[in-house]
Design an enzyme around this catalytic site. Structure first.
Site, short mmCIF file in Angstrom:
data_model
loop_
_atom_site.label_atom_id
_atom_site.label_comp_id
_atom_site.label_asym_id
_atom_site.label_seq_id
_atom_site.Cartn_x
_atom_site.Cartn_y
_atom_site.Cartn_z
N HIS A 193 4.28 -2.61 -4.83
CA HIS A 193 4.08 -4.10 -4.00
C HIS A 193 2.58 -4.14 -4.36
CE1 HIS A 193 4.16 -1.19 -1.05
NE2 HIS A 193 3.05 -1.66 -0.35
N HIS B 206 -0.60 -6.19 -2.55
CA HIS B 206 -1.29 -6.96 -1.31
C HIS B 206 -2.07 -7.89 -2.05
CE1 HIS B 206 -0.36 -3.64 1.54
NE2 HIS B 206 -0.20 -2.94 0.40
P1 AMP Z 1 1.51 0.55 1.50
O1 AMP Z 1 2.76 0.86 1.17
O2 AMP Z 1 0.45 1.22 2.12
O3 AMP Z 1 1.17 -0.59 0.54
O4 AMP Z 1 1.92 -0.52 2.99
C1 AMP Z 1 3.02 -1.27 3.15
C2 AMP Z 1 2.80 -2.51 3.88
O5 AMP Z 1 3.72 -2.88 4.06
C3 AMP Z 1 1.85 -2.41 5.21
O6 AMP Z 1 0.80 -3.49 4.88
C4 AMP Z 1 2.93 -2.79 6.06
O7 AMP Z 1 2.21 -3.83 7.10
C5 AMP Z 1 3.88 -3.95 5.45
N1 AMP Z 1 5.26 -3.76 6.04
C6 AMP Z 1 5.97 -2.93 6.56
N2 AMP Z 1 6.93 -3.21 6.99
C7 AMP Z 1 7.08 -4.57 6.57
C8 AMP Z 1 8.23 -5.62 6.74
N3 AMP Z 1 9.34 -5.48 7.09
N4 AMP Z 1 8.10 -6.83 6.09
C9 AMP Z 1 6.76 -7.22 5.64
N5 AMP Z 1 5.53 -6.19 5.59
C10 AMP Z 1 5.93 -5.10 5.87
#
Ligand code: AMP
Length: 141
Positions: free
Chosen positions: A103, A105
């Site tokens: 993903h 951001h």
């Molecule tokens: P990263 O893998 O470090 O890029 O971070 C994962 C991101 O997913 C973090 O910013 C979390 O806040 C976000 N996150 C975790 N669970 C959910 C969810 N159910 N829906 C939306 N965002 C999420």
């Protein structure tokens, strides 16, 4: 690198097993709000095809995600009257990755306003719904 785990939380969202605040969807990618935004409008863009991160994604899926990230960034500039966009993408735990489905951001930024730390505060559902509706409307054009 470990193999893709289909039980990761974003795979469950992609299968409709868990909810999300959807912003955009096409045949190759999905975009939804981060529930712990580092700034208002913080959106995650992911490929529908399974990929753990940048290291195993198919080039076509990566291209599709990049195109959607660009669309979301343009919409977010308008909706949040942003001054800029921060694009982040983490790979493996050592690279800061927590959820192991690729993903990006897309984070709208205001001049002089620092981002909140990662995963620091869960946003209120009504705020997330409002932001998702506004972004989705801007993306429809
Ligand atoms: P990263 O893998 O470090 O890029 O971070 C994962 C991101 O997913 C973090 O910013 C979390 O806040 C976000 N996150 C975790 N669970 C959910 C969810 N159910 N829906 C939306 N965002 C999420």
């Amino acid at each position: 690198m470990p193999s893709y785990d289909p039980q990761n939380i974003f795979a469950k969202i992609l299968r409709g097993e868990l909810p999300c605040y959807k912003v955009y969807e096409d045949d190759k990618a999905l975009a939804f709000l981060d529930i712990m935004p580092r700034a208002p409008g913080h959106t995650l863009v992911l490929p529908k095809a399974p990929a753990r991160n940048l290291l195993d994604v198919k080039p076509d899926d990566l291209a599709a995600v990049a195109q959607v990230a660009q669309k979301v960034a343009s919409a977010a500039m308008k909706v949040f009257s942003a001054d800029g966009i921060t694009l982040q993408q983490f790979n493996e735990g050592a690279g800061g990755q927590v959820v192991f489905h690729l993903h990006f951001h897309v984070i709208p930024r205001k001049a002089g306003v620092p981002m909140k730390p990662p995963a620091s505060e869960k946003e209120k559902p009504e705020v997330l719904s409002d932001h998702a509706l506004k972004l989705a409307a801007a993306l429809k054009g």
